[in-house]
Write a protein that holds these residues in place. Sequence first.
Motif, PDB file in Angstrom:
ATOM      1  N   THR A  33      37.721  32.201  18.115  1.00 16.83           N
ATOM      2  CA  THR A  33      36.745  31.263  18.695  1.00 16.83           C
ATOM      3  C   THR A  33      37.356  29.875  18.863  1.00 16.83           C
ATOM      4  OG1 THR A  33      35.821  31.077  16.488  1.00 16.83           O
ATOM      5  CG2 THR A  33      34.476  32.213  18.095  1.00 16.83           C
ATOM      6  N   VAL A  34      38.208  29.470  17.910  1.00 19.55           N
ATOM      7  CA  VAL A  34      38.847  28.162  18.057  1.00 19.55           C
ATOM      8  C   VAL A  34      39.723  28.149  19.313  1.00 19.55           C
ATOM      9  CG1 VAL A  34      40.501  26.538  17.071  1.00 19.55           C
ATOM     10  CG2 VAL A  34      38.755  27.544  15.624  1.00 19.55           C
ATOM     11  N   ILE A  35      40.513  29.196  19.470  1.00 19.14           N
ATOM     12  CA  ILE A  35      41.402  29.257  20.642  1.00 19.14           C
ATOM     13  C   ILE A  35      40.583  29.282  21.928  1.00 19.14           C
ATOM     14  CG2 ILE A  35      43.070  30.722  21.854  1.00 19.14           C
ATOM     15  CD1 ILE A  35      44.064  31.511  18.976  1.00 19.14           C
ATOM     16  N   PHE A  36      39.576  30.119  21.941  1.00 18.87           N
ATOM     17  CA  PHE A  36      38.737  30.199  23.134  1.00 18.87           C
ATOM     18  C   PHE A  36      38.010  28.867  23.370  1.00 18.87           C
ATOM     19  CE2 PHE A  36      34.699  31.390  25.275  1.00 18.87           C
ATOM     20  CZ  PHE A  36      35.262  31.806  26.476  1.00 18.87           C
ATOM     21  N   GLY A  37      37.548  28.256  22.280  1.00 20.75           N
ATOM     22  CA  GLY A  37      36.864  26.973  22.379  1.00 20.75           C
ATOM     23  C   GLY A  37      37.751  25.916  23.018  1.00 20.75           C
ATOM     24  N   PHE A  38      38.992  25.803  22.523  1.00 17.67           N
ATOM     25  CA  PHE A  38      39.915  24.838  23.106  1.00 17.67           C
ATOM     26  C   PHE A  38      40.198  25.169  24.563  1.00 17.67           C
ATOM     27  CE2 PHE A  38      41.115  22.937  19.039  1.00 17.67           C
ATOM     28  CZ  PHE A  38      41.336  21.640  19.466  1.00 17.67           C
ATOM     29  N   PHE A  39      40.323  26.453  24.832  1.00 14.98           N
ATOM     30  CA  PHE A  39      40.645  26.883  26.193  1.00 14.98           C
ATOM     31  C   PHE A  39      39.579  26.423  27.185  1.00 14.98           C
ATOM     32  CE2 PHE A  39      40.142  30.141  29.516  1.00 14.98           C
ATOM     33  CZ  PHE A  39      41.350  29.957  30.163  1.00 14.98           C
ATOM     34  N   ILE A  40      38.309  26.727  26.920  1.00 12.57           N
ATOM     35  CA  ILE A  40      37.308  26.334  27.917  1.00 12.57           C
ATOM     36  C   ILE A  40      37.047  24.827  27.877  1.00 12.57           C
ATOM     37  CG2 ILE A  40      36.163  28.612  27.940  1.00 12.57           C
ATOM     38  CD1 ILE A  40      33.708  27.186  26.772  1.00 12.57           C
ATOM     39  N   PHE A  41      37.219  24.228  26.712  1.00 12.73           N
ATOM     40  CA  PHE A  41      37.037  22.777  26.615  1.00 12.73           C
ATOM     41  C   PHE A  41      38.072  22.062  27.499  1.00 12.73           C
ATOM     42  CE2 PHE A  41      37.068  18.581  24.645  1.00 12.73           C
ATOM     43  CZ  PHE A  41      35.743  18.405  24.322  1.00 12.73           C
ATOM     44  N   TYR A  42      39.330  22.472  27.365  1.00 13.18           N
ATOM     45  CA  TYR A  42      40.380  21.829  28.159  1.00 13.18           C
ATOM     46  C   TYR A  42      40.232  22.100  29.640  1.00 13.18           C
ATOM     47  CZ  TYR A  42      43.081  19.422  24.737  1.00 13.18           C
ATOM     48  OH  TYR A  42      43.477  18.495  23.809  1.00 13.18           O
ATOM     49  N   LYS A  43      39.722  23.270  29.920  1.00 12.24           N
ATOM     50  CA  LYS A  43      39.561  23.625  31.320  1.00 12.24           C
ATOM     51  C   LYS A  43      38.480  22.778  31.986  1.00 12.24           C
ATOM     52  CE  LYS A  43      40.317  27.555  34.008  1.00 12.24           C
ATOM     53  NZ  LYS A  43      40.267  28.909  34.302  1.00 12.24           N
ATOM     54  N   LYS A  44      37.476  22.421  31.216  1.00  8.26           N
ATOM     55  CA  LYS A  44      36.303  21.775  31.809  1.00  8.26           C
ATOM     56  C   LYS A  44      36.187  20.286  31.504  1.00  8.26           C
ATOM     57  CE  LYS A  44      34.320  25.002  34.079  1.00  8.26           C
ATOM     58  NZ  LYS A  44      34.169  24.793  35.520  1.00  8.26           N
ATOM     59  N   GLN A  45      37.056  19.759  30.616  1.00  7.01           N
ATOM     60  CA  GLN A  45      36.781  18.417  30.112  1.00  7.01           C
ATOM     61  C   GLN A  45      36.852  17.319  31.178  1.00  7.01           C
ATOM     62  OE1 GLN A  45      39.408  17.020  27.137  1.00  7.01           O
ATOM     63  NE2 GLN A  45      41.270  17.500  28.226  1.00  7.01           N
ATOM     64  N   ASP A  46      37.649  17.530  32.220  1.00  4.34           N
ATOM     65  CA  ASP A  46      37.726  16.483  33.243  1.00  4.34           C
ATOM     66  C   ASP A  46      36.454  16.409  34.084  1.00  4.34           C
ATOM     67  OD1 ASP A  46      40.213  15.691  32.438  1.00  4.34           O
ATOM     68  OD2 ASP A  46      41.238  17.138  33.705  1.00  4.34           O
ATOM     69  N   ASP A  47      35.661  17.456  34.026  1.00  9.79           N
ATOM     70  CA  ASP A  47      34.399  17.439  34.781  1.00  9.79           C
ATOM     71  C   ASP A  47      33.249  16.847  33.967  1.00  9.79           C
ATOM     72  OD1 ASP A  47      35.648  18.595  36.877  1.00  9.79           O
ATOM     73  OD2 ASP A  47      35.028  20.632  36.403  1.00  9.79           O
ATOM     74  N   PHE A  48      33.477  16.698  32.659  1.00  7.03           N
ATOM     75  CA  PHE A  48      32.390  16.203  31.796  1.00  7.03           C
ATOM     76  C   PHE A  48      31.789  14.918  32.336  1.00  7.03           C
ATOM     77  CE2 PHE A  48      33.904  18.135  27.492  1.00  7.03           C
ATOM     78  CZ  PHE A  48      33.682  19.387  28.031  1.00  7.03           C
ATOM     79  N   ILE A  49      32.681  14.002  32.661  1.00  7.50           N
ATOM     80  CA  ILE A  49      32.269  12.660  33.045  1.00  7.50           C
ATOM     81  C   ILE A  49      31.316  12.663  34.245  1.00  7.50           C
ATOM     82  CG2 ILE A  49      34.298  12.325  34.532  1.00  7.50           C
ATOM     83  CD1 ILE A  49      33.290   9.537  32.335  1.00  7.50           C
ATOM     84  N   LEU A  50      31.432  13.684  35.069  1.00 11.48           N
ATOM     85  CA  LEU A  50      30.585  13.737  36.252  1.00 11.48           C
ATOM     86  C   LEU A  50      29.198  14.284  35.933  1.00 11.48           C
ATOM     87  CD1 LEU A  50      33.266  15.240  38.645  1.00 11.48           C
ATOM     88  CD2 LEU A  50      32.693  12.846  38.340  1.00 11.48           C
ATOM     89  N   HIS A  51      29.051  14.821  34.735  1.00  7.54           N
ATOM     90  CA  HIS A  51      27.780  15.485  34.409  1.00  7.54           C
ATOM     91  C   HIS A  51      27.003  14.814  33.289  1.00  7.54           C
ATOM     92  CE1 HIS A  51      28.194  19.102  36.934  1.00  7.54           C
ATOM     93  NE2 HIS A  51      29.458  18.773  36.864  1.00  7.54           N
ATOM     94  N   ILE A  52      27.625  13.805  32.646  1.00 11.60           N
ATOM     95  CA  ILE A  52      26.890  13.187  31.528  1.00 11.60           C
ATOM     96  C   ILE A  52      26.288  11.863  31.961  1.00 11.60           C
ATOM     97  CG2 ILE A  52      27.994  14.282  29.573  1.00 11.60           C
ATOM     98  CD1 ILE A  52      30.000  12.039  29.481  1.00 11.60           C
TER      99      ILE A  52
END
Lengths: 262, 283
Positions: free
Chosen positions: A243-262
């Motif tokens: 879960t940690v590996i998967f968590g980091f994986f999707i977090f890194y994949k999506k983190q640049d889009d965060f700013i557009l949604h918060i």
Amino acid sequence: MRNVYIQKFISYRHLTVELVKKGIKLKYRRSYLGILWSLIEPLLTMAVLTVVFTKLLGRDAQGLHIPFALYILIGRLMYSYFSSGTKTAMRAIRANAPMIKKVYVPKYLYPLSSTLYTYVIFLISLIDLFGAAIIMGVKPSWYMLQAIIPLVLIFFLTFGVGMILSTVDVFFRDVEYIWEVVSMLIMYTSAIFYTINRFEGWMLNLFKFNPLYRLIEGFRDSFSGQPLHPYGMLYAALFSFATVIFGFFIFYKKQDDFILHI
Amino acid sequence: MGKTILNVSHVGMRFNLSKEKVDNIKEYVIKLLKKELHYNEFWALKDISFKVEQGDRVGILGLNGAGKSTLLKIISGVFKPTEGNVTVEGKIVPLLELGAGFDRMYTGGENIFLYGTVLGYSRDFLKEKYDEIVEFSGLGEFIDVPIKNYSSGMRARLGFSIATIVDPEILILDEVLSVGDRKFKKKSLNKIKSMMKSNVTVLFVSHNTDQIREICNKAILLEHGRLIAKGDVNDVCDYYEKLIEEEYDIEDLPKKMRKKIKQKKQQGMTAKPSETPQPETRG
């Protein structure tokens, strides 16, 4: 490449410490007893649960090597860490939106510090457990040292799940309500205030495939002077790290889009 | 000539402006099925390139919505540009809206440590500088009051005091000198000036061209997400002032515009005397 990440983490260690402190301080601000609540609350719930399940429902667990109250306390402490840790981590990105919008900080620090500060509170509340164990006359044994393994693993499990949830939560708030229900399901499949002796078949498997139950079981075994269940612990370990590996994986994949949604 | 400390090359930033915010699964699925999930693409910045050398003070001009803040956020790492890239050498201290990064429940003193560590300072270092920060902010005993009770000026003063406690390599100032009272404004202007002596690079956003002229030596002008002028601060400021006064057609190319300005200038100069009533020649 990996060195860069580690260096970056080290350079932000002061912030991590500061965020962890903030979480703890703000949680107990304006309450008279402050952090003492992290000790009082588990004891009170343990008392309630023990009375309800032994006196009212007349159900005392048989074949246990530890007092039933202690059995409940361990389950309740571990579950409530998992539950509060994942929930605060889930909201970490949205809660820190004002900061994320203005200053650059590696974003995983927010779910990480949320998981960490709830972990610190959890570790403090373990004092209860030792106190209760002494009062209830549990004999100290070397097996107790095993407890470190589930203690470490539950942190990774919570962090991994928290990372996944925090990513999803940025895009879909629904997950907050869904997780509320799912964590209730996890609670009932963690056997906090009953034993799994009465179950069989697929019902039993429901418990056995719940990594949180495996961790709780491991902790209880350590306190009842028994060796850990090797396969159970291995399963929980693999699940946690995955879960940690998967968590980091999707977090890194999506983190640049965060700013557009918060 | 110093070394290039900031290199912005071909940076573009695209936003998807959905008409309404879809943030729950039900709406998302419905819209996906109905194929209504289209966005209006909007380029807040397009093809921005410039270089900043060490010790330069660059003013960033532009009307509201020109993309100034977006540019600063890309430089400070908050936004990741859709295209192009930004390379920065050295430590950036962004002062984007002072007091961002404060926690409302925290007192001023606690926020010094929180915001200070956000900016990458260590706790020991902040302890050392604590008194200096409080002193500069002029908050006095209010430092032990939760930030939520602060006025915006007080918050700005504290933010400025924390961020400028060390000379960073690059200081980003977004309209920060427009908050706080006159006394603090003067104090912070002096602080920036003293930092400039130590060769700090400054990116400065303001609508006040006088301030820009005072602080900066170079300037860039943004208009609808495009870079339409860069160079010496006085040239760009003149150009900007003209632009505001005369409302040029903004779609024109910069070179064309410059020519136009010159032409208009000349016309204006020749036209002026004609405005004075000419002695009428009557029989």
